[in-house]
Enzyme design. Structure first.
Site, mmCIF file in Angstrom:
data_model
loop_
_atom_site.group_PDB
_atom_site.id
_atom_site.type_symbol
_atom_site.label_atom_id
_atom_site.label_comp_id
_atom_site.label_asym_id
_atom_site.label_seq_id
_atom_site.Cartn_x
_atom_site.Cartn_y
_atom_site.Cartn_z
ATOM 1 N N HIS A 99 15.010 63.027 108.627
ATOM 2 C CA HIS A 99 15.822 61.834 108.449
ATOM 3 C C HIS A 99 16.527 61.805 107.093
ATOM 4 O O HIS A 99 15.883 61.708 106.072
ATOM 5 C CB HIS A 99 14.932 60.593 108.592
ATOM 6 C CG HIS A 99 15.679 59.307 108.677
ATOM 7 N ND1 HIS A 99 15.061 58.124 108.970
ATOM 8 C CD2 HIS A 99 16.987 58.998 108.518
ATOM 9 C CE1 HIS A 99 15.935 57.146 108.987
ATOM 10 N NE2 HIS A 99 17.125 57.651 108.712
ATOM 11 N N HIS A 145 11.758 54.774 105.635
ATOM 12 C CA HIS A 145 13.128 55.242 105.802
ATOM 13 C C HIS A 145 13.524 56.131 104.623
ATOM 14 O O HIS A 145 13.197 55.820 103.477
ATOM 15 C CB HIS A 145 14.094 54.045 105.798
ATOM 16 C CG HIS A 145 14.640 53.714 107.135
ATOM 17 N ND1 HIS A 145 14.049 52.812 107.976
ATOM 18 C CD2 HIS A 145 15.744 54.162 107.781
ATOM 19 C CE1 HIS A 145 14.763 52.718 109.079
ATOM 20 N NE2 HIS A 145 15.797 53.527 108.996
ATOM 21 N N SER A 148 11.576 49.949 104.582
ATOM 22 C CA SER A 148 12.498 50.367 103.519
ATOM 23 C C SER A 148 11.724 50.989 102.363
ATOM 24 O O SER A 148 10.608 50.570 102.055
ATOM 25 C CB SER A 148 13.251 49.134 103.003
ATOM 26 O OG SER A 148 13.925 49.451 101.798
ATOM 27 N N ASP A 194 21.895 74.907 94.144
ATOM 28 C CA ASP A 194 22.318 73.530 94.391
ATOM 29 C C ASP A 194 21.278 72.739 95.169
ATOM 30 O O ASP A 194 21.377 71.526 95.295
ATOM 31 C CB ASP A 194 23.691 73.477 95.089
ATOM 32 C CG ASP A 194 23.677 74.133 96.457
ATOM 33 O OD1 ASP A 194 22.595 74.515 96.936
ATOM 34 O OD2 ASP A 194 24.766 74.249 97.055
ATOM 35 N N THR A 226 19.784 70.141 89.593
ATOM 36 C CA THR A 226 21.239 70.303 89.568
ATOM 37 C C THR A 226 21.922 69.255 90.429
ATOM 38 O O THR A 226 21.363 68.769 91.408
ATOM 39 C CB THR A 226 21.672 71.684 90.104
ATOM 40 O OG1 THR A 226 21.317 71.755 91.485
ATOM 41 C CG2 THR A 226 21.035 72.805 89.338
#
Ligand SMILES: *[C@@H]1O[C@H](CO)[C@@H](O)[C@H](O)[C@H]1NC(C)=O
Ligand SMILES: *[C@@H]1O[C@H](CO)[C@@H](O)[C@H](O)[C@H]1NC(C)=O
Ligand SMILES: *[C@@H]1O[C@H](CO)[C@@H](O)[C@H](O)[C@H]1NC(C)=O
Ligand SMILES: *[C@@H]1O[C@H](CO)[C@@H](O)[C@H](O)[C@H]1NC(C)=O
Ligand SMILES: *[C@@H]1O[C@H](CO)[C@@H](O)[C@H](O)[C@H]1NC(C)=O
Ligand SMILES: *[C@@H]1O[C@H](CO)[C@@H](O)[C@H](O)[C@H]1NC(C)=O
Ligand SMILES: *[C@@H]1O[C@H](CO)[C@@H](O)[C@H](O)[C@H]1NC(C)=O
Ligand SMILES: *[C@@H]1O[C@H](CO)[C@@H](O)[C@H](O)[C@H]1NC(C)=O
Ligand SMILES: *[C@@H]1O[C@H](CO)[C@@H](O)[C@H](O)[C@H]1NC(C)=O
Ligand SMILES: *[C@@H]1O[C@H](CO)[C@@H](O)[C@H](O)[C@H]1NC(C)=O
Length: 572
Positions: free
Chosen positions: A8, A117, A168, A502, A507
């Site tokens: 997710h 979440h 949340s 990356d 970074t």
């Protein structure tokens, strides 16, 4: 016996799910987004399969506090009081970990489930990120694969979604960002600015810090549970899977009454969004009456819902009757997967959506009844995506999650019936007798793509692609925050070695689209205090597109900074 369960994230490429609604935000079906996803998933399964060897599995469980809150407590409170009294919190705090070792007892991987979440990163973020769950995975893999780059090394740490529908990670909760006052409890809107102004924050001071804190909490708990996992799983592996036409399920709710699921539809409050990211228009959560203004626009643009669908979804005021919208492809799925995998005394219930806390508890309990002494975990966002699943009572309140329960008020009851069937089939060793169910469609026609092909890239006449626009300073101290490279010079081997990519948390890579088809890239390196005293450089790799006559030509380029040193920070 393959189960795909999403960790997710809201910070990824789009355009890979073939139902029209999901292709709108990406302006179509984006082949260049789906191909790497499919290739990566297939490759990881291939790799796991080719390295299959005997091993052992251990289980462990514990609670993780201070990392989640219920974002629709008003809906949760509509559940029966006697049911709520059985639980000490309005979200599940439990984390379950399975530890995998080889026969020598060496750890080779782990998988965990925790309900929150992955929206610590908010929608203003434009960088690809695996959010809090991905950061937890990154940290544990860095721990277990010392010296390896992200995604490399033998140890795999999986962090899975669970019953996170109303959960949340933004633990300071919602408030009106323009006034500092609390949002309205029932509809999460603010007196001035409406839904958009009601935002949940925390625990950090910005989204990066929040992602880091929540991800670190999840990592720390998983690591502790992994270290203490001694309860060995023994017994058999089972897997039961069915396709279900979710628009067509009849559920016997008592001796005299049956209820039915509906054709998919989204309610008005779907467009309100949540405290983790509100919608742009004047929709609010908790709407049980339509709005003549928006209903008029809907009727003109996509058509009115049929009376049958409206009645079926009551009290949801329908915004999009997606089950009745089929152009150019169906807007929502009808056929979904239900699946259970058991590993000894653990049953993994693969749910094709985001199921709320109480819904998850009811489902777990129903599945548990079919088995003896089995721990049931919910693996959310599995196999297919169908938005949310709330309880019947939560649905009545029609906050975002209820408005996004697309098969109507009895969606959860229908799933419970189906999963109970799978669980009984496994328990009674009758999986082979389960009907396969109707095959889902696989669309090859009418896949649209309105995204124009990338235009050619421009550059000033006297410059080359890959030119360094702003050079590094010759020396950096660890506490300075600045733009940096990520290769270290090894004086012994006399070669450059990559220390970050990356994918590294250290970074950040920003692509800045400018005018005249010119774009810049900025690389940031947040230098860890542990960075060795040595010489470094930053490199950037990209592609530019030019026209060779009528033929577009895509050419790779690279830019490299000057060499600089990281020196210890004596002066602090
Ligand atoms: C939200 O609910 C409050 C009452 O709790 C009401 O005063 C307000 O008008 C509602 N806001 C919207 C935009 O519907
Ligand atoms: C997103 O997070 C940034 C801080 O990282 C904050 O400035 C911004 O207001 C947040 N936006 C929303 C919509 O939450
Ligand atoms: C699902 O069931 C509905 C209602 O019976 C039916 O109209 C529809 O054709 C079915 N969908 C598929 C894809 O079989
Ligand atoms: C069965 O459920 C229906 C609908 O909720 C309800 O009206 C009815 O009273 C119930 N019957 C029994 C025997 O519980
Ligand atoms: C939303 O805005 C429209 C247009 O201004 C208005 O007609 C409608 O009443 C508003 N709806 C709500 C719930 O405020
Ligand atoms: C839907 O219901 C309304 C109000 O009961 C009625 O006027 C209308 O004719 C119905 N529409 C259809 C297509 O049956
Ligand atoms: C290109 O020329 C412009 C104008 O003469 C100058 O300002 C700029 O620094 C030059 N850029 C490079 C990369 O040489
Ligand atoms: C590594 O070699 C470079 C160049 O030869 C030298 O300047 C630097 O001091 C050396 N660094 C270390 C840590 O030995
Ligand atoms: C890219 O960098 C150049 C030179 O620093 C600057 O003039 C230009 O505005 C930048 N463009 C973007 C999109 O940031
Ligand atoms: C870092 O390396 C340089 C070059 O080898 C050396 O002169 C300097 O003293 C070193 N600094 C520290 C803090 O070790």
């Amino acid at each position: 016996n393959v189960l795909l369960s999403g960790t997710h994230t809201h910070c990824g490429p789009a355009g890979y799910f073939q139902f029209t609604l999901f292709m709108i935000s990406s302006k179509g079906y984006i082949k260049s987004a789906i191909q790497p996803l499919v290739n990566g998933i297939v490759k990881s399964i291939d790799r796991a399969h080719s390295q299959m060897r005997p091993g052992r599995i251990f289980r462990s469980r514990g609670d993780l506090e201070d990392s989640s809150l219920n974002r629709s407590p008003h809906s949760y409170l509509n559940n029966p009081e006697d049911e709520r009294l059985r639980y000490k919190s309005n979200t599940d705090k439990q984390m379950t970990v399975l530890k995998f070792t080889d026969l020598d007892g060496d750890g080779i991987g782990m998988i965990s489930w925790f309900a929150v979440h992955a929206v610590s990163m908010n929608y203003t973020n434009r960088m690809v990120s695996s959010d809090n769950m991905g950061f937890a995975s990154y940290l544990l893999e860095q721990d277990k694969n010392p010296g390896e780059l992200p995604g490399q090394g033998g140890f795999v740490a999986g962090f899975s979604s669970s019953n996170l529908g109303d959960v949340s990670p933004n633990t300071r909760g919602p408030h009106c960002v323009n006034t500092g006052l609390p949002c309205d409890y029932l509809n999460s809107s603010c007196p001035v600015g409406g839904t958009k102004m009601c935002q949940a924050f925390g625990p950090g001071n910005d989204m990066f810090e929040s992602t880091k804190i929540i991800g670190h909490n999840i990592y720390r708990k998983a690591k502790e549970l992994y270290a203490n996992a001694v309860e060995e799983l023994t017994g058999f592996l089972h897997s039961a899977h069915q396709w279900v036409n979710m628009t067509d399920v009849t559920v016997q709710i008592n001796n005299t009454h049956t209820v039915r699921t509906c054709k998919p539809a989204l309610g008005h409050s779907f467009a309100a969004g949540t405290i983790d990211g509100g919608g742009d228009l004047n929709f609010t959560q908790g709407a049980v009456d339509g709005d003549p203004f928006w209903d008029g626009i809907r009727d003109a643009l996509v058509g009115a819902p049929s009376n049958e669908t409206q009645e079926c979804h009551h009290p949801k005021p329908i915004l999009f009757s997606t089950g009745e919208m089929n152009w150019p492809l169906p807007w929502h799925p009808q056929i979904v997967d239900v699946q259970i995998i058991t590993i000894g005394s653990v049953a993994v219930v693969a749910v094709p959506g985001e199921i709320t806390t109480m819904s998850g508890r009811r489902l777990r309990e129903a599945v548990k009844q079919a088995f003896r002494d089995t721990e049931v975990v919910i693996a959310g966002l599995s196999n297919m995506y169908t938005h949310y699943i709330t309880t019947y009572e939560e649905y009545q309140v029609q906050r975002y999650e209820g408005a996004s329960t697309i098969y109507g008020p009895h969606t959860l009851s229908a799933y419970i019936q189906k999963y109970r069937g799978l669980a009984r089939a496994i328990a009674q060793d009758q999986v082979s007798e389960l009907p396969v169910g109707p095959q889902p469609p696989f669309f090859t026609k009418n896949l649209f793509n309105l995204l124009p092909a990338a235009s050619v890239d421009g550059k000033p006449a006297n410059a080359s692609f890959g030119d360094v626009l702003q050079q590094v300073y010759p020396v950096y101290r660890q506490r300075d925050k600045t733009f940096v490279t990520v290769e270290i010079y090894n004086n012994v081997t006399e070669s450059w070695e990559v220390v970050h990519t990356d994918a590294s948390w250290e970074t950040r890579f920003h692509w800045l689209k400018g005018s005249n088809r010119r774009s810049n890239a900025t690389v940031e390196w947040f230098i860890p205090l542990t960075a060795p005293n040595a010489s470094y450089r930053i490199r950037h790799f990209g592609h530019h597109k030019q026209m060779n006559g009528l033929q577009p030509v895509i050419t790779p380029y690279e830019g490299v900074s000057d060499i600089f040193r990281v020196a210890a920070s004596f002066y602090y």
